[in-house]
Design a protein around this motif. Structure first.
Motif, PDB file in Angstrom:
ATOM      1  N   LEU A  23      66.238  37.270  38.932  1.00 54.74           N
ATOM      2  CA  LEU A  23      65.873  37.438  37.533  1.00 54.74           C
ATOM      3  C   LEU A  23      66.471  36.177  36.943  1.00 54.74           C
ATOM      4  CD1 LEU A  23      69.146  39.866  38.361  1.00 54.74           C
ATOM      5  CD2 LEU A  23      67.631  40.314  36.566  1.00 54.74           C
ATOM      6  N   ALA A  24      67.019  34.883  37.775  1.00 56.87           N
ATOM      7  CA  ALA A  24      67.394  33.810  36.569  1.00 56.87           C
ATOM      8  C   ALA A  24      66.293  33.646  36.542  1.00 56.87           C
ATOM      9  CB  ALA A  24      67.549  33.059  37.713  1.00 56.87           C
ATOM     10  N   TYR A  25      64.629  33.088  36.661  1.00 53.00           N
ATOM     11  CA  TYR A  25      63.890  32.595  36.354  1.00 53.00           C
ATOM     12  C   TYR A  25      63.334  33.316  34.941  1.00 53.00           C
ATOM     13  CZ  TYR A  25      61.649  29.512  40.017  1.00 53.00           C
ATOM     14  OH  TYR A  25      61.358  28.257  40.868  1.00 53.00           O
ATOM     15  N   ALA A  26      64.148  35.384  35.167  1.00 51.70           N
ATOM     16  CA  ALA A  26      62.823  36.404  33.932  1.00 51.70           C
ATOM     17  C   ALA A  26      64.332  35.746  33.037  1.00 51.70           C
ATOM     18  CB  ALA A  26      63.183  37.553  34.693  1.00 51.70           C
ATOM     19  N   GLY A  27      65.388  35.265  33.352  1.00 52.21           N
ATOM     20  CA  GLY A  27      65.792  35.193  32.135  1.00 52.21           C
ATOM     21  C   GLY A  27      65.613  33.159  31.554  1.00 52.21           C
ATOM     22  N   VAL A  28      65.514  33.062  32.443  1.00 53.59           N
ATOM     23  CA  VAL A  28      64.263  31.693  31.221  1.00 53.59           C
ATOM     24  C   VAL A  28      63.685  32.018  30.507  1.00 53.59           C
ATOM     25  CG1 VAL A  28      63.342  29.470  31.774  1.00 53.59           C
ATOM     26  CG2 VAL A  28      65.118  29.715  33.532  1.00 53.59           C
TER      27      VAL A  28
END
Lengths: 364, 183
Positions: B22-27
């Protein structure tokens, strides 16, 4: 190597990337949670194949810091990292580095103590970092990052300050900043200093090999003649005074009209910046003063805030009350200064800090 | 937009990895992102949780005392985090091993039986991406394209052969998530 890049990374991982990109010459360390990713990342990145940087796992923290002493004595940019119990083992070496006036970088990713304590985040090493932490009258330059980006940026800043003052510099982080992932912009790769550049920069003191045109340089902290040793101490104190005059850094958030000011550093400051948002939403004028350099400490701005009529200060720290002493000295009785903290690896939340501010200062 | 999410369960369930995807997708989606794990000496069997914050503004505290969404994967985490969901927020839980089901009436509650569905698909490792699929169905904070990029970035190259199965698990998670109580 690549130009500026945005990455998602842990604070500890970014220390490794930043060191390589700064052109660090050597890293000497020993694993300990919660900072082990620093050396793990260096081992993965294999900088010895690209920039020529040495990465070495020593047999203990005592060895690491003395390898740093050896590298620094030759004018190289060298560093180590550890967490609280490991930094205690390094304290003798830190005193020797300060006494011999050697520049280096030490990263402390603090965990809860005393003793072996816990592996969860803490800020219990403020006294150790800022008040010497070992024998003799000395100071480290201490920078406290509050984000993964600052973990990156402060590697270069700490090395630059260490060389400017020929003094060990410390990045005082904690398990929260070290383990957290955030977006970070990596700097471009800088070349390591060449032998000629080191010679030009460190000609007067470093033991990189004696040229024919000068006397040998001796790197030592030993001086048995008390008159001479006092002169060395006076020189050190003059250096610390210059740091206090020129190198103080802080961030002031909503302090201009604040009735109450929270003082917090590192991960605590991130939490307390949300406390400011909560308080302002309720109509209470709260500001946050975040010391970025813990030594030299931002005394002047705190004194000015007290002079301007701030009604009270709350020092919020993940310890039993350490920085609060420096806040009290700076405020010098002009307003109440209280402490709020959690210990042993526990972390406070933004609303807990607001409640403490109300209980200890606003409603008392 | 600001989504403050906690994912909590046992070590080994893929809690931290799910947060990482999720964090990568957010970036990828140009959000500000923080990923704050509870970390411990244990690899499997102990409790693990991660707080992920996605925001279009600078994130002040990476540590939260209340959450927009809680994804809960064991009873201990239910006991600890049910009360910390904001009123009007969302609680998603896997029913496997849950003895006391959530009782709050002021939040949206969804259940998902990913443990059983993964067993049917013959791969328990798809558990966390199936849960993620359920979450994204209810809270579409990031696009599917960015989730797949995030998944690829958080997996080592040798595991990329698992990407199609994970994509299928995410899709299936969206199908099997069930509303228990909605506002």
């Amino acid at each position: 190597m690549a130009e500026k890049e945005v990455k998602l990374m842990k604070g500890n991982e970014v220390i490794a990337h930043a060191a390589i990109r700064y052109g660090c010459d050597g890293y000497f360390g020993y694993p300990i949670t919660p900072q082990s990713e620093v050396m793990e990342t260096l081992m993965e990145l294999k900088p010895w194949e690209t920039t020529g940087m040495v990465v070495l796992q020593a047999e203990s923290e005592v060895s690491s810091i003395n390898m740093v002493y050896g590298g620094a004595a030759t004018g190289k940019r060298v560093m180590t990292s550890s967490s609280s119990p490991g930094v205690s083992l390094m304290s003798e070496g830190l005193s020797y580095l300060a006494g011999a006036e050697l520049p280096c970088l030490v990263v402390n990713c603090q965990r809860g103590g005393p003793g072996l304590g816990t592996i969860q985040p803490s800020q219990g090493d403020y006294f150790q970092a800022c008040k010497g932490g070992a024998h003799g009258d000395f100071h480290l330059i201490v920078l406290a990052p509050n984000s993964v980006q600052e973990m990156h940026d402060f590697v270069a800043d700490a090395f630059d300050l260490a060389f400017k003052y020929r003094n060990p510099a410390m990045i005082l982080a904690d398990g929260a900043i070290g383990q957290m992932m955030e977006k970070v912009t990596l700097s471009p790769q800088r070349p390591r200093k060449t032998d000629a550049e080191i010679e030009a920069e460190c000609h007067s003191w470093a033991a990189y090999g004696k040229p024919a045109d000068r006397e040998r340089n001796v790197v030592t902290s030993l001086e048995l003649r008390s008159e001479e040793m006092e002169k060395i101490n006076q020189r050190l104190q003059a250096k610390y005074k210059a740091m206090e005059e020129n190198e103080v850094r802080y961030e002031a958030i909503e302090c201009d009209d604040a009735d109450y000011v929270i003082v917090a550093f590192g991960s605590s400051a991130r939490i307390c910046s949300a406390t400011v948002e909560i308080a302002r939403a309720e109509g209470v004028k709260v500001g946050l003063l975040r010391p970025i350099t813990l030594y030299p400490f931002p005394k002047k701005v705190l004194a000015e805030l007290a002079e301007r009529g701030v009604k009270g200060f709350l020092s919020a720290e993940l310890n039993a009350g350490q920085m609060v002493e420096d806040v009290r000295l700076a405020v010098n009785g002009k307003a109440p200064v209280e402490h709020y903290g959690r210990q042993g690896g526990s972390i406070f939340t933004p609303d807990e800090v607001f409640k403490a501010l109300k209980d200890k200062i606003i409603n008392r | 937009m600001k989504e403050t999410l906690i994912i909590a369960g046992f070590g080994g369930q893929g809690v931290l990895s799910m947060g990482k995807i999720l964090a990568y997708a957010g970036v990828m989606q140009d959000f500000e992102v923080t990923w704050m794990p509870s970390y411990g000496p244990e690899m499997r069997g102990g409790t693990a949780n991660v707080t992920v914050i996605l925001s279009d503004r600078r994130i002040s505290s990476p540590i939260a005392h209340e959450f927009d969404t809680a994804i809960i994967l064991n009873q201990q985490s239910m006991d600890k985090f049910e009360s910390q969901v904001k009123p009007g927020g969302t609680l998603i839980y896997d029913v496997n091993g849950i003895t006391h089901h959530p009782e709050r009436k002021d939040i949206n509650i969804y259940s998902i039986n990913a443990t059983e569905e993964c067993a049917k698909m013959g791969n328990a490792k798809l558990f966390n991406t199936m849960i993620l699929g359920g979450y994204l169905k209810v809270c579409p904070v990031v696009s599917m394209d960015n989730v797949m990029t995030g998944l690829k970035k958080s997996l080592p190259e040798r595991a990329w052969k698992m990407l199609p199965a994970n994509e299928e698990a995410i899709r299936h998670g969206g199908e099997i998530i069930t509303a228990v109580h909605t506002l």
